[in-house]
Structure formats: C-alpha cells, structure tokens
Design an enzyme around this catalytic site. Structure first.
Site, mmCIF file in Angstrom:
data_model
loop_
_atom_site.group_PDB
_atom_site.id
_atom_site.type_symbol
_atom_site.label_atom_id
_atom_site.label_comp_id
_atom_site.label_asym_id
_atom_site.label_seq_id
_atom_site.Cartn_x
_atom_site.Cartn_y
_atom_site.Cartn_z
ATOM 1 N N ASN A 178 12.337 -1.837 -7.128
ATOM 2 C CA ASN A 178 11.487 -2.049 -6.547
ATOM 3 C C ASN A 178 10.830 -3.386 -6.323
ATOM 4 O O ASN A 178 9.793 -3.220 -7.503
ATOM 5 C CB ASN A 178 10.618 -0.495 -6.176
ATOM 6 N N GLU A 179 10.155 -3.807 -5.359
ATOM 7 C CA GLU A 179 9.423 -4.918 -5.449
ATOM 8 C C GLU A 179 9.518 -5.984 -6.535
ATOM 9 O O GLU A 179 8.435 -5.597 -6.681
ATOM 10 C CB GLU A 179 8.527 -4.661 -5.078
ATOM 11 N N TYR A 254 5.686 -4.253 6.324
ATOM 12 C CA TYR A 254 4.229 -3.780 7.351
ATOM 13 C C TYR A 254 3.847 -4.347 8.250
ATOM 14 O O TYR A 254 3.694 -5.507 7.990
ATOM 15 C CB TYR A 254 3.647 -3.352 5.998
ATOM 16 N N GLU A 310 10.866 -0.144 3.238
ATOM 17 C CA GLU A 310 10.163 0.269 3.629
ATOM 18 C C GLU A 310 9.533 -0.518 4.964
ATOM 19 O O GLU A 310 9.668 -1.786 4.403
ATOM 20 C CB GLU A 310 9.369 0.042 2.620
ATOM 21 N N GLN A 359 5.280 6.318 4.693
ATOM 22 C CA GLN A 359 6.177 7.221 4.688
ATOM 23 C C GLN A 359 5.651 8.734 5.171
ATOM 24 O O GLN A 359 5.523 8.625 6.633
ATOM 25 C CB GLN A 359 5.353 7.344 3.020
#
Length: 510
Positions: A178-179, A254, A310, A359
């Site tokens: 992840n990331e 985001y 995400e 989330q």
C-alpha cells in the site's frame, strides 16, 4: 416554473449500451485505524450489543442493505506493519502490537484473519486482503495466501485447520502492499515495480481460487508511478499483451478542500469551502482519464484494471477526538462528493474496475458512525447515496448528455459544473442518478428518455436544510431519502425539481 438559468435538459439513450458498471466500484475499506475495527465492526464477544463472534450485528445489517460487494483490509498504511500470524489462534495467545501509524496505540490482535473472513461472510462481501510489502517478506505473504485458500494438506493448511477452519476461503482480491511511495516504504517507483513483480510471482492460485493481484499505485495524478508499473509488465507501442503478473494497478485520491495541514471542518464551512470541495471532487475525472490514457498506450486491449482503492473526503478530526483516529462527521456536502464520484466511475467503467470508499465505519468519509456512550448507530448522508445507487451494481451504463445546464461556477482556475448525472439499465429497469450541486438555487431537470418506452417511474430525493446538515445519535434522520415527485413533461420526457444541494434517483420500469 424556475428561471431559465436554473434549468437543465438531460438526454439519455436507454438503448445504447456502454460498459458494464462493476458492483465492485461500490467497494469499502476497513483499516485498523481509530474506531473502524475495534468499537466499529468489532465489539468483542462480551459486549452487551448484539454480536456474532464479537462482530456488531447492527453494523452488518446496515451494510447488507447496501449490498456491499467487497471489503478491503487490514489497511492502508497499517497493512505494511501487520504480520498476519500474530492475528490467528486463541485470542489469549495472540501477541499485541503498536499501531505506529494511527494513534500509536497498542492493539491486542483479537480481530485477525478468521474474524475478518467471518465478517465478510456475514456481509456477503468478497474479501480484498492487502499484504505487507513494507516490513514483510515474500514468504510471509505467500504463506498467508496458502493459509487462506489452499485445500488438501500442507503446512499452512494444517495450521488453519488447527485454528478451527477446515475449508479454505475464497479470496479473490489481493493487494501487493500500500502506498509504497509513502508509508509503505518510501520507495522509488522502479524499485517498487520490481518488488511487485517478485511478490506477485509467489502469490499462487490454489485450487479454483484465482487471485486478482493489485499492484500499489500512485497518489493522485502521479503518472510517473503508473508508467513504472506498466513498464514492468508491458512496453510502449509494442502491440503485445502485458505479462500476466499482476492484474490491476491502484491509485488513491482524496477530496481535501484546504491544505493537508488545515483541511477544514466537516460541518462548519462556508460557500467558498463548499465550491472548492465539489470542484476537487469533480477533478477525479481528469485524474482517471490521465491514468486511463497512459494505460491505453501500454495496454490497448485493457487487460489491466484500474483500481481506486482509497477515495473520499478528508477533514480535520472532530474536536476532542484523538487526531490519529481520523474521526470526522459526514454532512450533505460529503454525500454530493460521493454522488459526483459515482457518476464519473460509471463513465469510466471500462477501465475502472474497483473503488473503495475510505472508510466504512468511524473513519474519514464513513457509511456509519457508532456512538461509544449510547451505542447508537448513525447512518451518514454518504450511506444513503450508496443505498440509492444500488441499482447501478453490475448494470450496463448508457450515454447521458447534459445539453442544457446552468452556467458553471468559477473556482480558482477551474469551472465547477452545477449538474451531475449518470444512468444505467439492468433487468428491465433503468436508474438515473442526478445531482444539483448548486448550494443556493433549485433546479428543474427535464429527462429526455430515448430508445425505450418507459412504463413507470419512482423518484427518491436526498437533501437537507443546508450543505452542513448531518445525522447524529440525537437526530438520526436529519438527512434521509424521501419521495421525489416525477411528472410527465411531454411524450418521452419527465420533469423533476431538485432543491439546492440535493441528490436524486429516478427508477424506470422499461
């Protein structure tokens, strides 16, 4: 009748099929972060709240109403410090760990692999497991896949059976870290691309369980990162299919209206903040188009999927809460961010195969908020957008043309559109999603429905007294869907009136 400046005409070609809208575009994300797992999904078997094996049952019931298709776990940044064997076996024997990314709190590992898979079974959701590249090993990840998905006899199968599970689980989705550009190891794109190839090679298909392996991709529009992953499996303009090492590339996006240091309040904001937020949400289309165009150059047959695992709004935490727990309220503005995203997802469904809201419970743009004092369960405005849009799951998208609309609003150097729409058909029904993004003016929408005769219509509306309105334990229904009148305008057309800052769906019987 509203003024001409507050009207829109939307042409929908119901008989022109586009790409299928995968239900997995409505996926979810549950990280060991704040009260998402402990105090959200998981309350423990000794809780006074109704639970099954410690899993909170009213949370399960609420999410089943969304037909939640998949759930990503255990992170996020947490995934790259999580060692799965610490979370199996008798709970009393599991070692604790420190969650260094989120609040620096100690966790007892009582919610682990078996609990997560039990949760997925209760939800009817497909598991998306994110493995540890940042601090783990190839062997550790490979053995986790074997433990989960292999039948017969092997060291990991014997270990699983000793822990009470005879049959393997079906685990279709697997994240390779992840990331990696940040909390997953601060790696260079080319270095991670090599690791992704290596790890993916040792993530084996056992029996009839076929892994859909997802390489950890870019933040926002970092095309350099995406290209490094594409170069690891394909070549530019060579005409060959990409090597079948991993099947998808992810990215994260985001919606932040302010700066990362001062993101702004979830509920105390002005019109300028509102406009910046919606403009930022609409910019996801540019980002998806950029990644898709690059992928088309290396993978013209679209064998590799794009995964946005995400996404969502990110505000300053609620006053008085642990800053590492990322607990924020969820207002009507957040619901419109979600509705805008889904319209974009539907338009790009040929390349975009999965998306996961960040989330699900008590963290960032959550579906549900649980009150620690009263035990109340709050369905957020975003929850209702997911529920109202259920009819798009695995439906066929159809073209939507907004041929008349109010003038766009200028936000910095961007033009923020005040109308958003998408539509799909499935099993003799059509679903039209509409958003009036103007925070102050109502909107009359004429739906020009072409190609198929409409036999019946049902409208639903989600709006509130202000974009700041939200639900609380004391006011659970402040923002909730209501019936929306739908009127014939002329042959083949329908008229709906949308209040300011509102989202609506129109279900068509075809």
């Amino acid at each position: 009748m509203l003024s001409k400046a507050s009207t829109a005409r939307v042409v929908i070609d119901l008989d022109v099929p586009g790409p299928a809208i995968s239900r997995h575009l409505y996926g979810h994300f549950a990280e060991h972060l704040g009260r998402c797992i402990y105090g959200g999904f998981y309350v423990g078997e000794d809780s006074e709240l109704p639970n099954e094996g410690g899993i909170r049952l009213d949370v399960v019931e609420a999410l089943r109403a969304l037909a939640i298709p998949n759930l990503r776990w255990p992170g996020g940044c947490f995934a790259d410090e999580y060692h799965w064997q610490d979370g199996i076996g008798p709970k009393a024997d599991r070692p604790s760990m420190v969650n260094t990314h989120w609040g620096n709190v100690e966790e007892n590992n009582h919610f682990g692999t078996h609990e997560f898979l039990a949760l997925c079974e209760l939800l009817g959701a497909e598991p998306y497991v994110n493995g540890n590249v940042g601090s783990g090993t190839v062997r550790e990840m490979s053995e986790w896949v074997e433990y989960l998905t292999r039948d017969g006899d092997s060291p990991m199968v014997r270990l699983r059976k000793a822990n009470g599970r005879d049959e393997p689980w079906r685990v279709p989705f697997w994240g390779i870290g992840n990331e990696a550009w940040g909390c997953g190891g601060n790696q260079r794109a080319e270095a991670y691309a090599d690791l992704a190839r290596q790890y993916a090679t040792f993530l084996k298909d056992h029996g009839d369980n076929k892994l859909y392996k997802i390489a950890a991709g870019a933040g926002d529009d970092d095309l350099r990162w995406t290209e490094a992953l594409l170069k690891a499996v394909s070549c530019l303009g060579c005409g060959r299919e990409p090597k079948n090492i991993f099947q998808a590339i992810s990215f994260h996006y985001y919606t932040v209206a302010g700066t990362w240091e001062h993101k702004g309040s979830a509920t105390d904001f002005g019109l300028d903040d509102y406009y910046r937020t919606i403009a930022k949400a609409q910019d996801i289309e540019r980002v998806i188009r950029a990644h898709s165009s690059l992928m088309d150059a290396y993978d013209p047959e679209r064998k590799i999927g794009l995964v946005l695992d995400e996404w969502g709004t990110w505000w300053d935490v609620e006053p008085g809460t642990n800053p590492g727990f990322l607990y924020q309220q969820n207002a009507m503005r957040d619901a419109l961010v979600a509705s805008v995203h889904f319209d974009v997802f539907h338009r790009h469904a040929e390349r975009l195969v999965m998306a996961n809201i960040a989330q699900t419970v008590n963290v960032l743009q959550a579906m549900l908020l649980t009150d620690a004092d009263s035990g109340a369960l709050v369905r957020t405005p975003t929850y209702h957008v997911f529920e109202m849009n259920k009819g798009h799951h695995d439906a066929v998208s159809v073209p939507v043309h907004v041929i008349e609309r109010p003038e766009a609003y200028a936000v910095d150097d961007h033009a923020m559109e005040l109308v958003s729409a998408s539509a799909s058909v499935k099993d003799g029904r059509g679903l039209v999603s509409l958003s009036n993004l103007d925070p102050e003016a109502g909107l009359e929408v004429i739906l020009d429905l072409r190609g198929v005769e409409v036999q019946g219509v049902v409208g639903r509306l989600l709006t509130a007294s202000s974009p700041q309105a939200h639900n609380t334990p004391a006011s659970l229904g402040a923002v909730a869907p209501v019936e929306l009148p739908v009127n014939p305008a002329s042959r083949g057309t329908l008229a709906v009136t949308l209040p300011p800052h509102s989202f609506a769906t129109v279900t068509l019987t075809l």
